[in-house]
Design a protein around this motif. Sequence first.
Motif, PDB file in Angstrom:
ATOM      1  N   ALA A 105       4.481  29.720  -5.384  1.00 16.50           N
ATOM      2  CA  ALA A 105       3.893  29.663  -4.056  1.00 16.50           C
ATOM      3  C   ALA A 105       3.277  28.283  -3.861  1.00 16.50           C
ATOM      4  O   ALA A 105       2.670  27.709  -4.765  1.00 16.50           O
ATOM      5  N   LEU A 106       3.427  27.747  -2.676  1.00 14.30           N
ATOM      6  CA  LEU A 106       2.897  26.416  -2.430  1.00 14.30           C
ATOM      7  C   LEU A 106       1.373  26.450  -2.397  1.00 14.30           C
ATOM      8  O   LEU A 106       0.783  27.274  -1.707  1.00 14.30           O
ATOM      9  N   ASN A 160       5.719  18.449 -10.229  1.00 18.32           N
ATOM     10  CA  ASN A 160       5.273  19.077 -11.481  1.00 18.32           C
ATOM     11  C   ASN A 160       4.572  20.411 -11.229  1.00 18.32           C
ATOM     12  O   ASN A 160       4.717  21.350 -12.017  1.00 18.32           O
ATOM     13  N   ASP A 161       3.824  20.496 -10.131  1.00 16.28           N
ATOM     14  CA  ASP A 161       3.103  21.728  -9.834  1.00 16.28           C
ATOM     15  C   ASP A 161       4.004  22.815  -9.255  1.00 16.28           C
ATOM     16  O   ASP A 161       3.810  23.999  -9.535  1.00 16.28           O
ATOM     17  N   CYS A 162       4.989  22.423  -8.475  1.00 16.02           N
ATOM     18  CA  CYS A 162       5.722  23.405  -7.667  1.00 16.02           C
ATOM     19  C   CYS A 162       7.234  23.403  -7.858  1.00 16.02           C
ATOM     20  O   CYS A 162       7.922  24.216  -7.230  1.00 16.02           O
ATOM     21  N   GLY A 163       7.761  22.521  -8.666  1.00 18.16           N
ATOM     22  CA  GLY A 163       9.194  22.532  -8.924  1.00 18.16           C
ATOM     23  C   GLY A 163      10.019  22.365  -7.663  1.00 18.16           C
ATOM     24  O   GLY A 163       9.711  21.547  -6.792  1.00 18.16           O
ATOM     25  N   ASP A 164      11.068  23.166  -7.521  1.00 20.39           N
ATOM     26  CA  ASP A 164      11.963  23.050  -6.370  1.00 20.39           C
ATOM     27  C   ASP A 164      11.266  23.345  -5.049  1.00 20.39           C
ATOM     28  O   ASP A 164      11.597  22.745  -4.022  1.00 20.39           O
ATOM     29  N   ALA A 165      10.301  24.260  -5.067  1.00 16.66           N
ATOM     30  CA  ALA A 165       9.569  24.542  -3.834  1.00 16.66           C
ATOM     31  C   ALA A 165       8.806  23.305  -3.371  1.00 16.66           C
ATOM     32  O   ALA A 165       8.708  23.021  -2.176  1.00 16.66           O
ATOM     33  N   GLY A 166       8.279  22.564  -4.329  1.00 13.65           N
ATOM     34  CA  GLY A 166       7.581  21.324  -4.003  1.00 13.65           C
ATOM     35  C   GLY A 166       8.530  20.260  -3.502  1.00 13.65           C
ATOM     36  O   GLY A 166       8.218  19.518  -2.562  1.00 13.65           O
ATOM     37  N   LYS A 167       9.706  20.172  -4.109  1.00 11.91           N
ATOM     38  CA  LYS A 167      10.699  19.196  -3.646  1.00 11.91           C
ATOM     39  C   LYS A 167      11.138  19.512  -2.219  1.00 11.91           C
ATOM     40  O   LYS A 167      11.313  18.602  -1.403  1.00 11.91           O
ATOM     41  N   ALA A 168      11.319  20.787  -1.930  1.00  9.70           N
ATOM     42  CA  ALA A 168      11.705  21.182  -0.575  1.00  9.70           C
ATOM     43  C   ALA A 168      10.601  20.818   0.416  1.00  9.70           C
ATOM     44  O   ALA A 168      10.884  20.347   1.527  1.00  9.70           O
TER      45      ALA A 168
END
Length: 304
Positions: free
Chosen positions: A2-3, A31-39
């Motif tokens: 979750a963001l 680092n904190d959010c992986g693919d969700a963070g990249k999106a």
Amino acid sequence: CALPIYLDQLAPDLQHAPFDKVCDLWELVENDCGDAGKAWLGRNDRFYLLTRLLHRFDAVHPWLYERCREVEASPDGYLDLWAREHYKSTIITFSGVIQEIIRDPEITIGIFSHTKPVARKFMLQIKEELERNEDLIRLYPDVLYANPRKESPKWSVDEGIIVKRVGNPKECTVEAHGLIDAMPTGRHFRKLKYDDVITEKNVTNPDQIRKTTERVELSDNLGSGPGTTKEFVGTRYSFADSYGHMIEHGIVKPRVYPATDDGTLEGQPVLLTPEAWEEKKRSQRSSIAAQMLQNPLAGHENTF
């Protein structure tokens, strides 16, 4: 994952981060959010989208970073007149359209150029990126089809492309049209993108200029109403061209960037290496001289 809540506060920090510090913010989110963070980064940071997700490593440059930030902060109502080969279409039309789609798949965008073949080149680049870029398809599965050629209701350069969306307007997500030879009827887009409206050929006589100006004005009817936004990207070939008319009548706000820091042939290049700039002056001096239009409001000499 979750963001995290801190991302709501991070977006403004991204916009004001120095060029040499922004990667630290990117890594924090990744680092904190992986693919969700990249999106999330792709939707909120055009420079990240362009250089990381669209793999345009050639655009990693502090001057282009500043242009991305400026366009993000004030995207609409401007006429961006930058020197040739200074990534204006890459930043505003190519990555700009893709970012708007991943932010809001319900958007409808009309790309307009002088003729349909010119507009098609922008559509082709966007279409191929959305069907081949595995990072985009993985990060935005709610927007992009894994196999759009088979799954999308429409996916062609000539007719337009449609991403995953809830609504079903007659307009595609993105369509490409010519102002002179292929103006559509019965279309109403939420965003109108104008790129390469002016060419060297259509400034050769007053009739051609007048026709282009009239077609740009007529295309205003292709917006969706008061909320329609517009962006103009181009190169000037004459002070009497259609861009001059739009500037004079306050239709657009000019945002001008010459190839050198002072707008002269002798100035320091803002993007090209000194060696590349010297070579360009040697090999294209007549072409450069013809485009000494750094100031769109006055006929300054020795500017580019």
